[in-house]
Design a protein around this motif. Structure first.
Motif, PDB file in Angstrom:
ATOM      1  N   PHE A 186       0.457  -8.223   7.544  1.00 59.67           N
ATOM      2  CA  PHE A 186      -0.343  -7.465   8.507  1.00 59.67           C
ATOM      3  C   PHE A 186      -1.841  -7.555   8.228  1.00 59.67           C
ATOM      4  CE2 PHE A 186      -2.534  -3.385   9.225  1.00 59.67           C
ATOM      5  CZ  PHE A 186      -2.528  -3.380  10.609  1.00 59.67           C
ATOM      6  N   VAL A 245       2.032  -4.916   3.279  1.00 61.66           N
ATOM      7  CA  VAL A 245       1.059  -5.241   4.326  1.00 61.66           C
ATOM      8  C   VAL A 245       0.585  -6.699   4.244  1.00 61.66           C
ATOM      9  CG1 VAL A 245       0.258  -2.879   4.635  1.00 61.66           C
ATOM     10  CG2 VAL A 245      -0.847  -4.321   2.935  1.00 61.66           C
ATOM     11  N   ALA A 259      -1.345   2.801  15.423  1.00 60.48           N
ATOM     12  CA  ALA A 259      -1.495   2.292  14.056  1.00 60.48           C
ATOM     13  C   ALA A 259      -0.335   2.783  13.196  1.00 60.48           C
ATOM     14  CB  ALA A 259      -2.827   2.733  13.470  1.00 60.48           C
ATOM     15  N   LEU A 290       2.947   1.033  13.461  1.00 60.65           N
ATOM     16  CA  LEU A 290       3.058  -0.279  12.819  1.00 60.65           C
ATOM     17  C   LEU A 290       3.678  -0.170  11.430  1.00 60.65           C
ATOM     18  CD1 LEU A 290      -0.490  -1.679  13.703  1.00 60.65           C
ATOM     19  CD2 LEU A 290       1.682  -2.350  14.735  1.00 60.65           C
ATOM     20  N   LEU A 291       3.652   1.037  10.882  1.00 63.21           N
ATOM     21  CA  LEU A 291       4.078   1.194   9.487  1.00 63.21           C
ATOM     22  C   LEU A 291       5.581   1.016   9.245  1.00 63.21           C
ATOM     23  CD1 LEU A 291       1.769   4.129   8.306  1.00 63.21           C
ATOM     24  CD2 LEU A 291       1.641   1.732   7.639  1.00 63.21           C
ATOM     25  N   GLU A 309      -7.539  -0.492  -1.615  1.00 61.03           N
ATOM     26  CA  GLU A 309      -6.556   0.556  -1.909  1.00 61.03           C
ATOM     27  C   GLU A 309      -5.360   0.025  -2.678  1.00 61.03           C
ATOM     28  OE1 GLU A 309      -7.370   3.633  -1.300  1.00 61.03           O
ATOM     29  OE2 GLU A 309      -9.195   2.894  -0.369  1.00 61.03           O
ATOM     30  N   ALA A 316      -7.577   7.390   2.324  1.00 60.02           N
ATOM     31  CA  ALA A 316      -8.368   6.372   3.035  1.00 60.02           C
ATOM     32  C   ALA A 316      -7.786   6.164   4.425  1.00 60.02           C
ATOM     33  CB  ALA A 316      -8.364   5.068   2.251  1.00 60.02           C
ATOM     34  N   PHE A 317      -6.455   6.106   4.488  1.00 60.83           N
ATOM     35  CA  PHE A 317      -5.778   5.880   5.764  1.00 60.83           C
ATOM     36  C   PHE A 317      -6.036   7.038   6.722  1.00 60.83           C
ATOM     37  CE2 PHE A 317      -2.082   6.138   8.576  1.00 60.83           C
ATOM     38  CZ  PHE A 317      -2.002   4.838   9.062  1.00 60.83           C
ATOM     39  N   ILE A 358      -8.338  -2.451   3.045  1.00 60.02           N
ATOM     40  CA  ILE A 358      -6.956  -2.265   2.577  1.00 60.02           C
ATOM     41  C   ILE A 358      -6.825  -2.769   1.145  1.00 60.02           C
ATOM     42  CG2 ILE A 358      -4.527  -2.825   2.970  1.00 60.02           C
ATOM     43  CD1 ILE A 358      -4.927  -2.803   5.847  1.00 60.02           C
ATOM     44  N   VAL A 402      -9.739   7.595   8.250  1.00 63.32           N
ATOM     45  CA  VAL A 402     -10.106   6.747   9.380  1.00 63.32           C
ATOM     46  C   VAL A 402      -9.636   7.369  10.697  1.00 63.32           C
ATOM     47  CG1 VAL A 402      -9.720   4.465  10.406  1.00 63.32           C
ATOM     48  CG2 VAL A 402     -10.060   4.686   7.944  1.00 63.32           C
ATOM     49  N   GLY A 403      -8.645   8.246  10.617  1.00 68.19           N
ATOM     50  CA  GLY A 403      -8.088   8.835  11.826  1.00 68.19           C
ATOM     51  C   GLY A 403      -7.322   7.803  12.628  1.00 68.19           C
ATOM     52  N   HIS A 404      -6.452   7.070  11.928  1.00 70.03           N
ATOM     53  CA  HIS A 404      -5.659   6.021  12.594  1.00 70.03           C
ATOM     54  C   HIS A 404      -4.868   6.576  13.768  1.00 70.03           C
ATOM     55  CE1 HIS A 404      -6.348   3.526   8.928  1.00 70.03           C
ATOM     56  NE2 HIS A 404      -6.285   2.553   9.813  1.00 70.03           N
ATOM     57  N   HIS A 416      -5.380  -6.626  10.602  1.00 75.95           N
ATOM     58  CA  HIS A 416      -5.898  -5.260  10.553  1.00 75.95           C
ATOM     59  C   HIS A 416      -7.255  -5.167  11.243  1.00 75.95           C
ATOM     60  CE1 HIS A 416      -7.701  -1.728   8.228  1.00 75.95           C
ATOM     61  NE2 HIS A 416      -6.847  -1.246   9.119  1.00 75.95           N
ATOM     62  N   PRO A 417      -7.365  -4.312  12.263  1.00 75.75           N
ATOM     63  CA  PRO A 417      -8.647  -4.197  12.973  1.00 75.75           C
ATOM     64  C   PRO A 417      -9.784  -3.717  12.076  1.00 75.75           C
ATOM     65  CG  PRO A 417      -6.866  -3.182  14.221  1.00 75.75           C
ATOM     66  CD  PRO A 417      -6.330  -3.469  12.858  1.00 75.75           C
ATOM     67  N   GLY A 418      -9.444  -3.037  11.005  1.00 70.07           N
ATOM     68  CA  GLY A 418     -10.471  -2.535  10.094  1.00 70.07           C
ATOM     69  C   GLY A 418     -10.845  -3.540   9.015  1.00 70.07           C
ATOM     70  N   VAL A 445       0.849  -1.194   0.000  1.00 67.03           N
ATOM     71  CA  VAL A 445       0.000   0.000   0.000  1.00 67.03           C
ATOM     72  C   VAL A 445       0.882   1.242   0.000  1.00 67.03           C
ATOM     73  CG1 VAL A 445      -2.068  -0.956   1.094  1.00 67.03           C
ATOM     74  CG2 VAL A 445      -0.289   0.043   2.524  1.00 67.03           C
TER      75      VAL A 445
HETATM   76  C1  HEM Z   1      -0.753  -0.506   6.485  1.00 68.12           C
HETATM   77  C2  HEM Z   1      -1.590   0.394   6.775  1.00 68.12           C
HETATM   78  C3  HEM Z   1      -2.535   0.315   7.946  1.00 68.12           C
HETATM   79  C4  HEM Z   1      -2.285   0.055   9.257  1.00 68.12           C
HETATM   80  C5  HEM Z   1      -0.940  -0.231   9.906  1.00 68.12           C
HETATM   81  C6  HEM Z   1      -3.556   0.106   9.945  1.00 68.12           C
HETATM   82  C7  HEM Z   1      -3.743  -0.133  11.291  1.00 68.12           C
HETATM   83  C8  HEM Z   1      -4.922  -0.013  11.958  1.00 68.12           C
HETATM   84  C9  HEM Z   1      -5.093  -0.127  13.382  1.00 68.12           C
HETATM   85  C10 HEM Z   1      -3.991  -0.425  14.385  1.00 68.12           C
HETATM   86  C11 HEM Z   1      -6.402   0.076  13.658  1.00 68.12           C
HETATM   87  C12 HEM Z   1      -7.062   0.081  15.053  1.00 68.12           C
HETATM   88  C13 HEM Z   1      -7.477   1.498  15.424  1.00 68.12           C
HETATM   89  C14 HEM Z   1      -6.299   2.435  15.534  1.00 68.12           C
HETATM   90  O1  HEM Z   1      -5.337   2.091  16.253  1.00 68.12           O
HETATM   91  O2  HEM Z   1      -6.314   3.503  14.882  1.00 68.12           O
HETATM   92  C15 HEM Z   1      -7.059   0.294  12.392  1.00 68.12           C
HETATM   93  C16 HEM Z   1      -8.414   0.523  12.253  1.00 68.12           C
HETATM   94  C17 HEM Z   1      -9.044   0.767  11.049  1.00 68.12           C
HETATM   95  N1  HEM Z   1      -8.458   0.853   9.818  1.00 68.12           N
HETATM   96 FE1  HEM Z   1      -6.491   0.613   9.436  1.00 68.12          FE
HETATM   97  N2  HEM Z   1      -4.544   0.395   9.044  1.00 68.12           N
HETATM   98  C18 HEM Z   1      -3.943   0.523   7.806  1.00 68.12           C
HETATM   99  C19 HEM Z   1      -4.547   0.836   6.624  1.00 68.12           C
HETATM  100  C20 HEM Z   1      -5.873   1.097   6.456  1.00 68.12           C
HETATM  101  C21 HEM Z   1      -6.483   1.481   5.219  1.00 68.12           C
HETATM  102  C22 HEM Z   1      -5.763   1.686   3.882  1.00 68.12           C
HETATM  103  C23 HEM Z   1      -7.778   1.621   5.462  1.00 68.12           C
HETATM  104  C24 HEM Z   1      -8.750   2.017   4.403  1.00 68.12           C
HETATM  105  C25 HEM Z   1      -9.873   2.564   4.578  1.00 68.12           C
HETATM  106  C26 HEM Z   1      -8.030   1.325   6.870  1.00 68.12           C
HETATM  107  C27 HEM Z   1      -9.231   1.326   7.539  1.00 68.12           C
HETATM  108  C28 HEM Z   1      -9.431   1.118   8.883  1.00 68.12           C
HETATM  109  C29 HEM Z   1     -10.699   1.186   9.550  1.00 68.12           C
HETATM  110  C30 HEM Z   1     -12.043   1.456   8.884  1.00 68.12           C
HETATM  111  C31 HEM Z   1     -10.462   0.975  10.897  1.00 68.12           C
HETATM  112  C32 HEM Z   1     -11.503   1.025  12.019  1.00 68.12           C
HETATM  113  C33 HEM Z   1     -11.896  -0.330  12.463  1.00 68.12           C
HETATM  114  C34 HEM Z   1     -12.889  -0.241  13.597  1.00 68.12           C
HETATM  115  O3  HEM Z   1     -12.678   0.576  14.482  1.00 68.12           O
HETATM  116  O4  HEM Z   1     -13.833  -1.017  13.569  1.00 68.12           O
HETATM  117  N3  HEM Z   1      -6.828   1.013   7.444  1.00 68.12           N
HETATM  118  N4  HEM Z   1      -6.149   0.245  11.371  1.00 68.12           N
END
Ligand code: HEM
Length: 127
Positions: A33, A30, A65, A68-69, A47, A55-56, A44, A59-61, A37-39, A21
């Motif tokens: 990973f 990824v 999060a 982890l990159l 994308e 997109a990343f 992912i 979500v307000g990671h 991924h919790p989402g 990604v």
């Molecule tokens: C490699 C890249 C990514 C990593 C390391 C990552 C990691 C994480 C982590 C650790 C969380 C848990 C909440 C937090 O700590 O913020 C999360 C939640 C989430 N991520 Fe990612 N993420 C990645 C890419 C993406 C992408 C590209 C999307 C696209 C939309 C995405 C969508 C979401 C969503 C929707 C959640 C919320 C899940 C929930 O709360 O139910 N993520 N991600």
């Protein structure tokens, strides 16, 4: 010097078994990973081969999060000629993905607004 990842390479890694990604100009592997991924994996996967930055960010990671990159980093994405709207353009003149997205969304508003304007022009000033 850090590895430069080409658009071809990015596109070549766009399946769940082999997935890169692009986030903030950096390319991450990824593959390992994605199942954690919790989402979920589909967001992912959606994308793959694109700029996932928006997109990343949408979500307000969390900082966790983001932390982890770095271990997943493959290299920097090639800047020149990257993710062009049209492959017919000369290298270097290509617009970035965000330009393409921007143009797309501008057009989305522009076309209906133009039609609306044309309709009112016809309705009020027409014969
Ligand atoms: C490699 C890249 C990514 C990593 C390391 C990552 C990691 C994480 C982590 C650790 C969380 C848990 C909440 C937090 O700590 O913020 C999360 C939640 C989430 N991520 Fe990612 N993420 C990645 C890419 C993406 C992408 C590209 C999307 C696209 C939309 C995405 C969508 C979401 C969503 C929707 C959640 C919320 C899940 C929930 O709360 O139910 N993520 N991600």
């Amino acid at each position: 010097m850090a590895k430069v990842v080409t658009y071809e390479e990015l596109k070549a890694h766009s399946t769940k078994d082999n997935l890169y990604v692009l986030i903030h100009g950096e390319v991450y592997d990824v593959t390992k990973f994605i199942d954690e991924h919790p989402g979920g994996d589909d967001v992912i996967l959606a994308e793959a081969g694109k700029d996932a930055t928006q997109a990343f960010e949408d979500v307000g990671h969390s900082d966790e999060a983001r932390d982890l990159l770095p271990p997943l980093l493959v290299g920097s994405f090639e800047k020149e000629g990257a993710l062009k709207i049209s492959d017919t353009k000369a290298p270097g003149s290509g617009a970035s993905v965000s330009d393409a997205v921007e143009q797309g969304s501008n057009l989305m508003y522009f076309i209906p607004l133009t039609l609306l304007g044309a309709y009112f022009a016809w309705r009020f000033y027409g014969a």
